[in-house]
Design a protein around this motif. Structure first.
Motif, PDB file in Angstrom:
ATOM      1  N   UNK A 211       0.825  -1.197   0.000  1.00  0.00           N
ATOM      2  CA  UNK A 211       0.000   0.000   0.000  1.00  0.00           C
ATOM      3  C   UNK A 211       0.865   1.255   0.000  1.00  0.00           C
ATOM      4  N   UNK A 212       1.937   1.233   0.772  1.00  0.00           N
ATOM      5  CA  UNK A 212       2.835   2.387   0.802  1.00  0.00           C
ATOM      6  C   UNK A 212       3.504   2.584  -0.564  1.00  0.00           C
ATOM      7  N   UNK A 213       4.011   1.496  -1.134  1.00  0.00           N
ATOM      8  CA  UNK A 213       4.718   1.594  -2.416  1.00  0.00           C
ATOM      9  C   UNK A 213       3.792   2.050  -3.533  1.00  0.00           C
ATOM     10  N   UNK A 215       1.254   4.060  -3.174  1.00  0.00           N
ATOM     11  CA  UNK A 215       1.064   5.502  -2.993  1.00  0.00           C
ATOM     12  C   UNK A 215       2.297   6.277  -3.439  1.00  0.00           C
ATOM     13  N   UNK A 216       3.483   5.755  -3.102  1.00  0.00           N
ATOM     14  CA  UNK A 216       4.700   6.420  -3.552  1.00  0.00           C
ATOM     15  C   UNK A 216       4.788   6.415  -5.075  1.00  0.00           C
ATOM     16  N   UNK A 217       4.344   5.324  -5.707  1.00  0.00           N
ATOM     17  CA  UNK A 217       4.365   5.241  -7.162  1.00  0.00           C
ATOM     18  C   UNK A 217       3.463   6.265  -7.827  1.00  0.00           C
ATOM     19  N   UNK A 218       2.435   6.721  -7.102  1.00  0.00           N
ATOM     20  CA  UNK A 218       1.528   7.741  -7.628  1.00  0.00           C
ATOM     21  C   UNK A 218       2.000   9.154  -7.306  1.00  0.00           C
ATOM     22  N   UNK A 219       3.170   9.272  -6.682  1.00  0.00           N
ATOM     23  CA  UNK A 219       3.734  10.576  -6.407  1.00  0.00           C
ATOM     24  C   UNK A 219       3.434  11.131  -5.025  1.00  0.00           C
ATOM     25  N   UNK A 220       2.909  10.304  -4.110  1.00  0.00           N
ATOM     26  CA  UNK A 220       2.581  10.786  -2.767  1.00  0.00           C
ATOM     27  C   UNK A 220       3.854  10.982  -1.953  1.00  0.00           C
ATOM     28  N   UNK A 221       3.817  11.949  -1.062  1.00  0.00           N
ATOM     29  CA  UNK A 221       4.926  12.177  -0.148  1.00  0.00           C
ATOM     30  C   UNK A 221       4.775  11.263   1.073  1.00  0.00           C
ATOM     31  N   UNK A 222       5.828  11.223   1.885  1.00  0.00           N
ATOM     32  CA  UNK A 222       5.767  10.396   3.084  1.00  0.00           C
ATOM     33  C   UNK A 222       4.670  10.888   4.025  1.00  0.00           C
ATOM     34  N   UNK A 223       4.496  12.203   4.094  1.00  0.00           N
ATOM     35  CA  UNK A 223       3.440  12.759   4.942  1.00  0.00           C
ATOM     36  C   UNK A 223       2.065  12.312   4.448  1.00  0.00           C
ATOM     37  N   UNK A 224       1.855  12.350   3.136  1.00  0.00           N
ATOM     38  CA  UNK A 224       0.574  11.909   2.577  1.00  0.00           C
ATOM     39  C   UNK A 224       0.353  10.420   2.827  1.00  0.00           C
ATOM     40  N   UNK A 225       1.413   9.631   2.656  1.00  0.00           N
ATOM     41  CA  UNK A 225       1.289   8.188   2.879  1.00  0.00           C
ATOM     42  C   UNK A 225       0.952   7.909   4.334  1.00  0.00           C
ATOM     43  N   UNK A 226       1.584   8.626   5.236  1.00  0.00           N
ATOM     44  CA  UNK A 226       1.356   8.388   6.668  1.00  0.00           C
ATOM     45  C   UNK A 226      -0.085   8.693   7.057  1.00  0.00           C
ATOM     46  N   UNK A 227      -0.604   9.846   6.610  1.00  0.00           N
ATOM     47  CA  UNK A 227      -1.923  10.289   7.056  1.00  0.00           C
ATOM     48  C   UNK A 227      -3.070   9.761   6.200  1.00  0.00           C
TER      49      UNK A 227
END
Length: 329
Positions: A211-213, A215-227
């Motif tokens: 799920x994290x990867x 989101x990162x693949x779609x350009x999300x930041x760590x803050x966006x992934x966390x929240x």
């Protein structure tokens, strides 16, 4: 050859029979251990109901079943709606609302401390901290959870309250004493931070990295992934930590007794002294009320209310876990 085969078969059958006997013994032992917890809970509830019944009617419940005369002792209406709690005074009053208010005020106030800090700590440990930092910080938080509650109480009266109170006895411009609601909220909130942070971090760490990867693949930041990814995916475990922390705050005894005081009153001023249900039980248990008196039986009436409140929180916890639980393959 046939004799050897028969012997091997008998040995195998004997071993299988011994395994079945051992399994039955282990199952019965484990069932007995589980039954002890259930029986203990039922016994506590029975004692509370029996003695609480005598608080309102002057006799034990089992005596009432046998046909004893019921002499009304305390009005249930007064108990539920009264705003003065003083069962052991010369002019007794049995309105439980002041100590229920004190308990709920401490619970809500401590939640404003423990939930934001605990959740932020869990997000940091799960998403931002390096393995080395996590390996040191999380055990430290768990050690904090093991500190005796009476130590937190002494910490409140020796550090928290003096930190806010000026030499003139003012707290942010208000008159404040050594015991006050604010100190109780702060110290109970600090005490429940490890419970929120540790359980929430476990729930967040259980979220799959896929799920994290994604989101990162779609350009999300760590803050966006966390929240927006990790926190919603672990919401059932996070909410469970909140409910457990609130349940802990409801049943806390020594910390609130030393920090918030023992004056039963309904007040909107956080700098005033209040009393919780557990603090009342402590003060009454160490008093001189004779067994069987109305003052003594009030302990069980208050305990019954506290039992119902804690049971309600646990039922809410179970419902939230079933309702919002995410299962990942």
């Amino acid at each position: 050859m046939s004799t050897d085969t028969d012997s091997d078969t008998a040995i195998t059958a004997g071993v299988a029979r011994a395994d079945r006997v051992r399994d039955r013994r282990v199952r019965r032992t484990l069932f007995g251990c589980a039954a002890i917890t259930v029986v203990t809970t039922l016994a506590i509830f029975a004692v509370l109901v029996d003695n609480g019944f005598s608080y309102f009617y002057g006799v034990k419940l089992h005596e009432a079943v046998l046909g004893a005369t019921l002499d009304q002792q305390v009005s249930l209406t007064e108990f539920v709606t009264g705003t003065r709690w003083a069962p052991d005074h010369a002019r007794p009053s049995h309105g439980i609302l002041p100590i229920v208010y004190g308990t709920l005020a401490i619970t809500v106030g401590s939640a404003f401390v423990s939930i934001p800090i605990g959740t932020a700590t869990a997000i940091y440990l799960s998403e931002y901290a390096s393995p080395g930092v996590r390996s040191k910080l999380k055990p430290t938080l768990e050690v904090l959870a093991g500190i005796p509650t009476i130590v937190y109480g002494f910490f409140a009266i020796s550090f928290v309250t003096p930190f806010f109170i000026s030499p003139a006895g003012d707290l942010l411009g208000y008159n404040a004493g050594r015991y006050n609601l604010l100190a109780g909220c702060i110290v109970v909130g600090v005490m429940t931070i490890p419970m929120v942070s540790s359980l929430s971090e476990d729930a967040m760490s259980a979220v799959p990295d896929d799920l994290r990867n994604a989101a990162y693949g779609l350009g999300a930041t760590k803050f966006d992934v966390s929240l927006r990814v990790v926190l919603p995916a672990s919401i059932s475990g996070v909410f469970a930590s909140y409910i457990l922390a609130v349940s802990r705050a409801i049943g806390e005894t020594m910390a609130v007794t030393l920090a918030a005081g023992q004056q039963a009153q309904i007040t909107g001023n956080p700098f005033n002294e209040i009393m919780t249900m557990t603090a009342y039980m402590v003060s009454m248990a160490r008093g001189e009320s004779a067994v069987g008196t109305v003052e003594y039986q009030s302990l069980f009436a208050v305990g019954m209310v506290l039992f119902v409140m804690t049971l309600t929180m646990n039922l809410i916890n179970d419902w939230i876990k079933r309702r919002y639980r995410e299962v990942y393959q």
